[in-house]
Scaffold this motif. Structure first.
Motif, PDB file in Angstrom:
ATOM      1  N   ARG A 130     -24.282 -63.677 -28.841  1.00 50.30           N
ATOM      2  CA  ARG A 130     -25.281 -62.891 -28.086  1.00 50.30           C
ATOM      3  C   ARG A 130     -25.187 -63.318 -26.626  1.00 50.30           C
ATOM      4  N   SER A 131     -24.130 -62.843 -26.011  1.00 43.60           N
ATOM      5  CA  SER A 131     -23.732 -63.286 -24.678  1.00 43.60           C
ATOM      6  C   SER A 131     -24.806 -63.072 -23.619  1.00 43.60           C
ATOM      7  N   ILE A 132     -25.025 -64.134 -22.831  1.00 43.15           N
ATOM      8  CA  ILE A 132     -25.870 -63.990 -21.648  1.00 43.15           C
ATOM      9  C   ILE A 132     -24.987 -63.789 -20.432  1.00 43.15           C
ATOM     10  N   ILE A 133     -23.692 -63.825 -20.648  1.00 44.13           N
ATOM     11  CA  ILE A 133     -22.752 -63.765 -19.533  1.00 44.13           C
ATOM     12  C   ILE A 133     -22.501 -62.318 -19.137  1.00 44.13           C
ATOM     13  N   LYS A 134     -22.449 -61.425 -20.118  1.00 49.38           N
ATOM     14  CA  LYS A 134     -22.111 -60.036 -19.805  1.00 49.38           C
ATOM     15  C   LYS A 134     -23.133 -59.447 -18.827  1.00 49.38           C
ATOM     16  N   LEU A 135     -22.642 -58.682 -17.875  1.00 48.62           N
ATOM     17  CA  LEU A 135     -23.527 -58.136 -16.846  1.00 48.62           C
ATOM     18  C   LEU A 135     -24.116 -56.806 -17.270  1.00 48.62           C
ATOM     19  N   ASP A 136     -23.409 -56.113 -18.144  1.00 46.48           N
ATOM     20  CA  ASP A 136     -23.890 -54.819 -18.613  1.00 46.48           C
ATOM     21  C   ASP A 136     -23.092 -54.432 -19.854  1.00 46.48           C
ATOM     22  N   ASP A 137     -23.712 -53.659 -20.744  1.00 46.59           N
ATOM     23  CA  ASP A 137     -22.969 -53.198 -21.914  1.00 46.59           C
ATOM     24  C   ASP A 137     -21.886 -52.208 -21.507  1.00 46.59           C
ATOM     25  N   ASN A 138     -22.180 -51.455 -20.456  1.00 44.11           N
ATOM     26  CA  ASN A 138     -21.222 -50.475 -19.966  1.00 44.11           C
ATOM     27  C   ASN A 138     -20.257 -51.130 -18.969  1.00 44.11           C
ATOM     28  N   MET A 139     -18.956 -50.980 -19.227  1.00 49.25           N
ATOM     29  CA  MET A 139     -18.003 -51.761 -18.455  1.00 49.25           C
ATOM     30  C   MET A 139     -17.941 -51.375 -16.979  1.00 49.25           C
ATOM     31  N   SER A 140     -18.028 -50.079 -16.673  1.00 47.43           N
ATOM     32  CA  SER A 140     -17.930 -49.765 -15.241  1.00 47.43           C
ATOM     33  C   SER A 140     -19.215 -50.171 -14.516  1.00 47.43           C
ATOM     34  N   GLU A 141     -20.355 -50.091 -15.203  1.00 47.72           N
ATOM     35  CA  GLU A 141     -21.597 -50.635 -14.640  1.00 47.72           C
ATOM     36  C   GLU A 141     -21.423 -52.125 -14.347  1.00 47.72           C
ATOM     37  N   ALA A 142     -20.849 -52.823 -15.340  1.00 45.47           N
ATOM     38  CA  ALA A 142     -20.650 -54.268 -15.196  1.00 45.47           C
ATOM     39  C   ALA A 142     -19.759 -54.569 -13.995  1.00 45.47           C
TER      40      ALA A 142
ATOM     41  N   SER B 189      -9.080 -69.485 -16.215  1.00 44.99           N
ATOM     42  CA  SER B 189     -10.509 -69.641 -16.458  1.00 44.99           C
ATOM     43  C   SER B 189     -11.308 -68.637 -15.617  1.00 44.99           C
ATOM     44  N   GLN B 190     -10.805 -68.282 -14.431  1.00 47.54           N
ATOM     45  CA  GLN B 190     -11.495 -67.260 -13.639  1.00 47.54           C
ATOM     46  C   GLN B 190     -11.405 -65.881 -14.313  1.00 47.54           C
ATOM     47  N   VAL B 191     -10.220 -65.572 -14.802  1.00 51.87           N
ATOM     48  CA  VAL B 191     -10.045 -64.280 -15.478  1.00 51.87           C
ATOM     49  C   VAL B 191     -10.931 -64.222 -16.723  1.00 51.87           C
ATOM     50  N   LYS B 192     -10.977 -65.339 -17.428  1.00 50.66           N
ATOM     51  CA  LYS B 192     -11.838 -65.393 -18.615  1.00 50.66           C
ATOM     52  C   LYS B 192     -13.289 -65.118 -18.249  1.00 50.66           C
ATOM     53  N   LYS B 193     -13.756 -65.773 -17.204  1.00 42.65           N
ATOM     54  CA  LYS B 193     -15.142 -65.574 -16.770  1.00 42.65           C
ATOM     55  C   LYS B 193     -15.410 -64.101 -16.461  1.00 42.65           C
ATOM     56  N   THR B 194     -14.485 -63.510 -15.725  1.00 39.48           N
ATOM     57  CA  THR B 194     -14.646 -62.109 -15.341  1.00 39.48           C
ATOM     58  C   THR B 194     -14.716 -61.215 -16.575  1.00 39.48           C
ATOM     59  N   LEU B 195     -13.796 -61.419 -17.504  1.00 38.37           N
ATOM     60  CA  LEU B 195     -13.773 -60.558 -18.693  1.00 38.37           C
ATOM     61  C   LEU B 195     -15.028 -60.746 -19.548  1.00 38.37           C
ATOM     62  N   LYS B 196     -15.538 -61.980 -19.573  1.00 37.32           N
ATOM     63  CA  LYS B 196     -16.785 -62.214 -20.312  1.00 37.32           C
ATOM     64  C   LYS B 196     -17.924 -61.428 -19.669  1.00 37.32           C
ATOM     65  N   GLN B 197     -17.960 -61.453 -18.336  1.00 38.29           N
ATOM     66  CA  GLN B 197     -19.035 -60.739 -17.641  1.00 38.29           C
ATOM     67  C   GLN B 197     -18.926 -59.239 -17.847  1.00 38.29           C
ATOM     68  N   LEU B 198     -17.685 -58.773 -18.050  1.00 34.31           N
ATOM     69  CA  LEU B 198     -17.492 -57.344 -18.268  1.00 34.31           C
ATOM     70  C   LEU B 198     -17.706 -56.961 -19.730  1.00 34.31           C
ATOM     71  N   ASN B 199     -18.075 -57.960 -20.547  1.00 33.35           N
ATOM     72  CA  ASN B 199     -18.362 -57.687 -21.949  1.00 33.35           C
ATOM     73  C   ASN B 199     -17.123 -57.222 -22.729  1.00 33.35           C
ATOM     74  N   VAL B 200     -15.959 -57.719 -22.335  1.00 32.20           N
ATOM     75  CA  VAL B 200     -14.735 -57.409 -23.079  1.00 32.20           C
ATOM     76  C   VAL B 200     -14.766 -58.185 -24.391  1.00 32.20           C
ATOM     77  N   GLU B 201     -14.232 -57.583 -25.433  1.00 31.50           N
ATOM     78  CA  GLU B 201     -14.290 -58.175 -26.768  1.00 31.50           C
ATOM     79  C   GLU B 201     -13.548 -59.526 -26.804  1.00 31.50           C
ATOM     80  N   GLY B 202     -14.136 -60.486 -27.525  1.00 31.54           N
ATOM     81  CA  GLY B 202     -13.663 -61.868 -27.514  1.00 31.54           C
ATOM     82  C   GLY B 202     -12.180 -62.044 -27.797  1.00 31.54           C
ATOM     83  N   ASN B 203     -11.682 -61.318 -28.775  1.00 29.99           N
ATOM     84  CA  ASN B 203     -10.285 -61.488 -29.151  1.00 29.99           C
ATOM     85  C   ASN B 203      -9.341 -61.042 -28.029  1.00 29.99           C
TER      86      ASN B 203
END
Ligand code: ATP
Ligand code: SF4
Ligand code: MG
Lengths: 465, 143
Positions: free
Chosen positions: A365-377, B25-39
């Motif tokens: 349950r990520s607190i890191i993601k900025l938005d569920d929608n990728m372009s929003e994020a 590690s920077q790319v990882k952080k970015t992808l996490k923030q973009l909610n990209v799937e873990g795998n």
């Protein structure tokens, strides 16, 4: 908000607004940046909190408390079981024998007193099997510390699948105890199993467990509360009663909740033990980057010195470790002539336990993601980057967020204004874009009227000038 | 469909093993923030880390360019270095020209390129001996 999410964000740590002085110590220490200051009070962001208790340790006025079940709840049951972790025995001075502790707990109203670590030997075997069978998920992470499990859910979502999906020793012992008692003919609803907890995280693990519907434990008793009660009983006692204590645990079991307690007993490949939440975070960053190779098992504990350092343990953590290690050595010496090993009662392949110890999946349950929608994020990420670049990187916390970066995120998530930054205010004032009244209003809305009361330095003000 | 895009770059220095891992590690952080799937994050980070270490271990210096849109990530690693004469051979598991010093650092098993191959949806390598190597890694966010 939905009910379900409410429960998911249940926390054992509570902030007492009436006592909070808005000093921001807790905000600055929180490893998941779950705290902000607003209107002069600490505000908890429930979705980010992992109940590690670092805030509790630093609060100078005791405004952060740990929730507690009413002790009288034990009397709802005819059969009252106290499950006591071995670190509890390490809280008392050397002069107090485990027999005395045991009889004092009975005196408080418990019909059975059992040590949590009775389930350890059984669980150790299951862990070793699990590690052998799940090599693809290396490194496997122990589910022992609930604060670490929650930390992984919120901050390291990609590692959620590495957590070993088996219950903790306390659950094994609770399951076994309930089964034994019902086999003796006691109705299950007459049995109350109470766990004496060293920390807030274990309370949450009972009240809103991850990977199971409902805990097998009926209630929790905070360790410091029980300690005080028992100490009182012991002080009133004139002569020492010679009761046998709980010396039947194996060396391994006694030390299981200490650092290296688990890692030292995994037979498969290479194991590592890491304690203290910031160390854990540092290491998990590396694991997530795949920079760490060839580790089969990770024992990770949120507290320094593991459970000996739990926030509800009244004793000094280093002394507790020493006492437990001494007890373990003694227990090793007396091998063979201990009356009857109670642990032996948990059969290594007890089909009932085997069936009941697997956990359901631990969901991220990520607190890191900025938005569920990728372009929003992406839009938000760029905006955060731009905002953060104009902030001074002093991380002073005067804006009410723990760091400049955190303020940038709060602004982009509509939870704060960039004008909360004291440096931004000064820049705006120089450009006649903000007057003093406005900046004072902003500061008051963060830190309360009191801290900025015009009259508060009345006597000193002349000296200052 | 939105046309949001991001681009960033990192510099890599040959021989500097202690700094290796920062871009991953920077790319990882970015992808996490973009909610990209873990795998997908995992695969991308593994492939990038191997490619970065190859620059550190085998080349003189390089630039890592990262391009992200809502569909995919493309990572282009361009280095100045000796280049790879026989790319097919280099891809073979166990083939390595790593120096004893590099092996001492725990690298040089000849696993990197094949590891990259399994963790990238598309991998392309072009190289000119004596000039350098360009490695392109592409991963899709949605399968
Ligand atoms: N960027 C590069 N520049 C020059 N040569 C390279 C480069 N990348 C790979 N190579 C060559 O290809 C070989 C195989 O690379 P690969 O990454 O598979 O293995 P390795 O780097 O030698 O060992 P490992 O990756 O297991 O630590 C290398 O030994 C090297 O000769
Ligand atoms: S290390 Fe032990 S005491 Fe500390 S949070 Fe984890 S389980 Fe609780
Ligand atoms: Mg390599």
């Amino acid at each position: 908000m939905e009910r379900k999410t409410d429960n998911q964000f249940h926390h054992a740590l509570k902030f007492r607004e009436d006592l909070c002085i808005g000093c921001s110590h807790c905000m600055n220490i929180c490893p998941t940046e779950a705290i902000r200051v607003s209107h002069g009070k600490a505000q908890l962001h429930a979705n980010r909190c992992v109940d590690c208790g670092e805030c509790y340790r630093v609060c100078p006025v005791g405004a952060i408390i740990v929730e507690q079940d009413d002790f009288e709840n034990i009397y709802k049951y005819n059969t009252r079981v106290a499950l006591i972790p071995s670190v509890f025995s390490g809280q008392f001075p050397d002069s107090v024998s485990s027999g005395e502790i045991l009889s004092a707990v009975h005196e408080l109203g418990f019909t059975h007193v059992i040590e949590v670590e009775e389930g350890v030997e059984f669980l150790n075997d299951r862990f070793n099997e699990y590690i052998r069978e799940n090599q693809a998920k290396k490194p496997l992470i122990s589910p022992f510390c609930p604060a670490v499990v929650r930390l992984i859910q919120v901050k390291f979502p990609t590692l959620a699948g590495n957590i070993i999906l088996l219950k903790a020793p306390v659950d094994v012992t609770a399951l076994h105890t309930r089964k034994e008692l019902t086999d003796q003919g006691i109705a299950s609803e007459d049995i109350g199993i109470f766990y004496v907890t060293p920390c807030a995280a274990k309370i949450v693990a009972v009240k809103s467990p991850v990977g199971e519907e409902k805990s097998v434990i009926d209630g929790v008793i905070n360790m410091n509360y029980l300690y005080n009660k028992i100490f009182k009983i012991l002080r009133q006692k004139k002569e020492k009663s010679e009761v046998t204590g709980f010396s039947h645990l194996s060396e391994k079991s006694i030390c299981w909740s200490l650092t290296h307690g688990e890692s030292g007993h995994m037979t498969q490949g290479r194991s590592l033990a890491i304690d203290e939440i910031n160390n854990v975070i540092e290491f998990l960053e590396k694991v997530e980057n795949e920079e760490i190779d060839g580790i089969d098992f990770l024992e990770l504990r949120a507290c320094d010195e593991s459970c000996a350092g739990g926030i509800l343990c009244p004793g000094n953590r280093f002394m507790t470790v020493d006492k437990l290690r001494k007890r373990a050595v003694k227990s090793g010496d007396s091998k063979g002539n201990t009356p009857e090993s109670k642990t032996g009662k948990i059969s290594m392949n007890d089909p009932f336990l085997l069936e009941n110890i697997p956990l359901g999946p631990v969901l991220p349950r990520s607190i890191i993601k900025l938005d569920d929608n990728m372009s929003e994020a992406m839009i938000k990420m760029k905006r955060i980057y731009e905002l953060n670049r104009v902030l001074p990187q002093v991380d002073c916390g005067i804006c009410g967020s723990p760091t400049c970066k955190a303020l940038s995120e709060d602004v982009v998530q509509n939870q704060a204004s960039i004008k909360q930054c004291i440096f931004v205010q000064k820049i705006l004032e120089q450009n006649d874009k903000m007057d003093m009244q406005e900046s004072i209003q902003i500061m008051k809305s963060i830190w309360s009227d009191n801290k900025l009361d015009q009259n508060s330095l009345k006597d000193e003000i002349n000296e200052i000038n | 469909m939105s046309s949001e895009k991001m681009h960033f770059e990192y510099r890599v220095e040959g021989g500097n093993f202690s700094e290796a891992g920062y871009p991953s590690s920077q790319v990882k952080k970015t992808l996490k923030q973009l909610n990209v799937e873990g795998n997908v994050i995992k695969r991308t980070v593994v492939a990038l880390y191997e490619a970065e270490v190859n620059i550190v271990a085998h080349a003189y210096r390089g630039v890592i360019a990262v391009d992200i849109d809502t569909e995919k990530i493309i990572i282009t690693l361009t280095d100045e270095g000796p280049g790879i004469a026989d790319i097919k051979k280099a891809m073979e598991i166990g083939y390595s020209t790593a120096t004893p010093e590099v092996r001492e650092m725990g690298f040089g098993a000849g696993m990197g390129l094949s590891n990259m191959n399994t963790n990238a949806d598309k991998l392309s390598i072009t190289s000119e001996v004596g000039t350098g190597t360009i490695v392109e890694i592409m991963n899709y966010f949605h399968k």
